[in-house]
Write a protein that holds these residues in place. Structure first.
Motif, mmCIF file in Angstrom:
data_model
loop_
_atom_site.group_PDB
_atom_site.id
_atom_site.type_symbol
_atom_site.label_atom_id
_atom_site.label_comp_id
_atom_site.label_asym_id
_atom_site.label_seq_id
_atom_site.Cartn_x
_atom_site.Cartn_y
_atom_site.Cartn_z
ATOM 1 N N PRO A 1 -16.208 11.580 -2.819
ATOM 2 C CA PRO A 1 -16.144 12.645 -2.091
ATOM 3 C C PRO A 1 -17.060 12.620 -0.871
ATOM 4 N N SER A 2 -16.705 13.336 0.050
ATOM 5 C CA SER A 2 -17.511 13.595 1.206
ATOM 6 C C SER A 2 -18.822 14.242 0.962
ATOM 7 N N PHE A 3 -19.991 14.159 1.546
ATOM 8 C CA PHE A 3 -21.113 14.688 1.297
ATOM 9 C C PHE A 3 -21.067 16.293 1.294
ATOM 10 N N ALA A 4 -19.965 16.686 2.345
ATOM 11 C CA ALA A 4 -19.977 18.202 2.322
ATOM 12 C C ALA A 4 -19.048 18.788 1.213
ATOM 13 N N GLY A 5 -18.250 17.827 0.641
ATOM 14 C CA GLY A 5 -17.423 18.175 -0.439
ATOM 15 C C GLY A 5 -18.593 18.099 -1.792
ATOM 16 N N LYS A 6 -19.260 17.418 -1.711
ATOM 17 C CA LYS A 6 -20.235 17.136 -2.678
ATOM 18 C C LYS A 6 -21.119 18.248 -2.968
ATOM 19 N N ILE A 7 -21.685 18.570 -1.783
ATOM 20 C CA ILE A 7 -22.759 19.794 -1.942
ATOM 21 C C ILE A 7 -22.121 21.213 -1.980
ATOM 22 N N GLU B 1 -18.041 4.105 16.305
ATOM 23 C CA GLU B 1 -17.392 3.029 15.383
ATOM 24 C C GLU B 1 -18.354 3.406 13.959
ATOM 25 N N GLN B 2 -19.819 3.860 14.289
ATOM 26 C CA GLN B 2 -20.303 4.205 12.954
ATOM 27 C C GLN B 2 -20.030 5.366 12.335
ATOM 28 N N LEU B 3 -19.585 6.429 13.091
ATOM 29 C CA LEU B 3 -19.132 7.626 12.683
ATOM 30 C C LEU B 3 -17.695 7.219 11.863
ATOM 31 N N ASN B 4 -16.697 6.518 12.387
ATOM 32 C CA ASN B 4 -15.497 6.083 11.669
ATOM 33 C C ASN B 4 -15.806 5.492 10.346
ATOM 34 N N ILE B 5 -16.721 4.571 10.428
ATOM 35 C CA ILE B 5 -16.937 3.878 8.921
ATOM 36 C C ILE B 5 -17.508 4.705 8.005
ATOM 37 N N LEU B 6 -18.386 5.639 8.400
ATOM 38 C CA LEU B 6 -19.241 6.644 7.559
ATOM 39 C C LEU B 6 -17.948 7.425 6.810
ATOM 40 N N GLY B 7 -17.054 8.113 8.034
ATOM 41 C CA GLY B 7 -15.830 8.839 7.387
ATOM 42 C C GLY B 7 -15.021 8.165 6.373
ATOM 43 N N ARG C 1 -21.418 3.518 -2.734
ATOM 44 C CA ARG C 1 -21.055 3.816 -4.205
ATOM 45 C C ARG C 1 -22.391 4.239 -4.980
ATOM 46 N N THR C 2 -23.256 3.367 -4.516
ATOM 47 C CA THR C 2 -24.617 3.375 -5.410
ATOM 48 C C THR C 2 -25.305 4.926 -4.756
ATOM 49 N N LEU C 3 -25.136 4.905 -3.512
ATOM 50 C CA LEU C 3 -25.646 6.177 -2.931
ATOM 51 C C LEU C 3 -25.253 7.319 -3.749
ATOM 52 N N TYR D 1 -25.906 11.272 2.099
ATOM 53 C CA TYR D 1 -26.290 10.945 0.573
ATOM 54 C C TYR D 1 -27.668 9.973 0.606
ATOM 55 N N GLY D 2 -28.042 9.463 1.621
ATOM 56 C CA GLY D 2 -29.146 8.537 1.461
ATOM 57 C C GLY D 2 -30.374 9.534 1.192
#
Lengths: 335, 109
Positions: free
Chosen positions: A17-23, A5-11, A249-251, A318-319
């Motif tokens: 953009p996703s973290f992968a996309g951002k880097i 459930e945590q991974l679903n929310i984080l997805g 959004r802040t992160l 992102y954190g």
């Protein structure tokens, strides 16, 4: 909330953009390890506290405890390879019955030896002797004190916890911890008591030093500011309080490209209570073991395949790159 | 759509749009004025928060309340600062009654 459930929310990143996309945008994908300087060993999820920000979801009812064969394997790895830092965490490491033995053995290796203790147990008769164990083995202590105000700190960690930390700090100061030239280091961790990022580490360290000295006569070595990552009980809090989207959004808006080069996973290997290997303690709590061909259990340790492994990333990452960056050693970009 | 939306706060870095020269000079000045100097970042953040509440700027209130929290400033300290702003606003209002009273005294028989 379970891991799936945590991974679903984080997805669910919405318009961000996703973290992968951002880097990938800044040519840092894939994120690669550049060695193992820190072996972070999580001795288990049992803890006397149930802090509201705890990514481990640790508490008195948890039963996961690292057994001696895994610890013996950790020692063997440490004896074989020149890993500079041994970082012991939990839960409450003191609640693992093998801690004293492990500290004594690890101290012989003459490495930087860290124990992350919440200190509150040191006030109890059963655990009081750990003060001697820490002093005798020159253990570097890292302890959490989210705020210098009792009311705020207790809101996060439970009623009465602040007073116990202050009492333990007083005894540790008396034994030399946090005193110049004693060779005994105690670092305090600040993390926000709510849905916001930590401010300047230098400014907060100054404030902690002034207040703890003026109000309690205490001293400490350094302050580490650690950003709360949306994992475990802190993710529960964000969801229940309606802060999750704003926080993400802040992160995202605080993304610091320089911090990507300094994320701790590039030089850390995290060991779970059952010997499983992870890129960091947050991945550990999300069940994201090391991947991409690296062995995922310490029993199959292979330095060559682990030291340059590809890091497993997700949106909680992102954190660690927001603002001044965040790691188990505090800010990563010198602010 | 509302006139003020919380997510619009992140548009602040874009206010230099269409007047980049002036906008960039503003940001340079803003950074220099609000960063730590002879006053600490804490002190300047409390001043900024006080101005924000007295000027009713929702974006600044959001940004500086959060910044004060990040710097470990307590709710009580922020509320005390807001009272300084409130007292100043009241004082400024009442001080301007001097003009009002002077005019009344001049014009009334």
């Amino acid at each position: 909330m379970d891991v799936r459930e945590q991974l679903n929310i984080l997805g669910r990143m919405g318009e961000n953009p996703s973290f992968a996309g951002k880097i990938r945008e800044i040519n840092r994908f894939p994120l690669m390890a550049r060695g193992i300087d820190i072996l972070q060993i999580n001795l288990g999820r049992r803890c006397n506290l149930s802090c509201r920000h705890c990514h481990v979801n640790a508490g008195p009812a948890r039963t996961e405890i690292m057994e001696r064969p895994i610890l013996e394997k950790c020692l063997q790895v440490l004896e074989t390879f020149p890993i500079a830092t041994i970082d012991i965490t939990g839960g409450s490491p003191e609640m693992n019955p093998h801690l004293e033995w492990f500290i004594t053995e690890a101290a012989w290796l003459n490495r930087r030896l860290i124990v992350r203790s919440n200190l509150t147990l040191l006030c109890e008769e059963l655990y009081r002797h750990f003060v001697d164990v820490f002093v005798q083995n020159k253990v570097e202590i890292v302890t959490s004190l989210p705020d210098y105000l009792e009311s705020k700190s207790d809101r996060q960690r439970g009623q009465g916890s602040f007073g116990k930390v202050i009492a333990a700090l007083r005894e540790l100061n008396a034994r030399g911890y946090g005193r110049k030239d004693s060779g005994l280091t105690i670092n305090i961790v600040h993390n926000p008591v709510g849905a916001y990022l930590p401010g300047s580490q230098a400014a907060l360290e100054h404030e902690y030093r002034e207040r703890l000295h003026a109000e309690h006569g205490l001293s400490f070595s350094h302050l580490f500011c650690i950003t709360n990552l949306p994992v475990g009980r802190y993710l529960d809090y964000l969801m229940e309080s309606g802060n999750y989207e704003d926080y993400l959004r802040t992160l995202w808006h605080s993304f610091n490209p320089d911090a990507v080069d300094h994320v701790m996973c590039r030089t850390t290997l995290s060991v779970g209570w059952d010997g499983s290997l992870y890129d960091c303690d947050f991945n550990q709590m999300l069940g994201l073991t090391v991947n991409y061909g690296a062995p995922d259990n310490i029993m199959n340790f292979d330095m060559n395949r682990l030291k340059h492994r590809e890091i497993v990333i997700n949106n909680h990452c992102y954190g660690c790159v927001a603002g001044s960056g965040s790691s188990c050693q505090g800010a990563t970009t010198g602010a | 759509m509302n006139y003020y939306e919380p997510k619009d706060l992140v548009d602040f870095p874009n206010i230099a749009e269409w007047a980049a020269d002036q906008g960039n000079k503003f940001f340079e000045y803003y950074g220099a004025a609000t960063g730590a100097g002879k006053l600490t970042e804490r002190e300047k953040s409390l001043i900024a928060l006080t101005v924000a509440v007295t000027q009713n700027c929702p974006y600044c209130i959001d940004a500086y309340t959060t910044k004060c929290m990040s710097l470990g400033i307590s709710s009580e300290e922020m509320m005390e600062a807001a009272h300084v702003g409130a007292a100043m606003m009241a004082g400024v209002t009442l001080a301007h009654t001097t003009q009002m009273r002077k005019i009344i005294k001049k014009k009334e028989m």
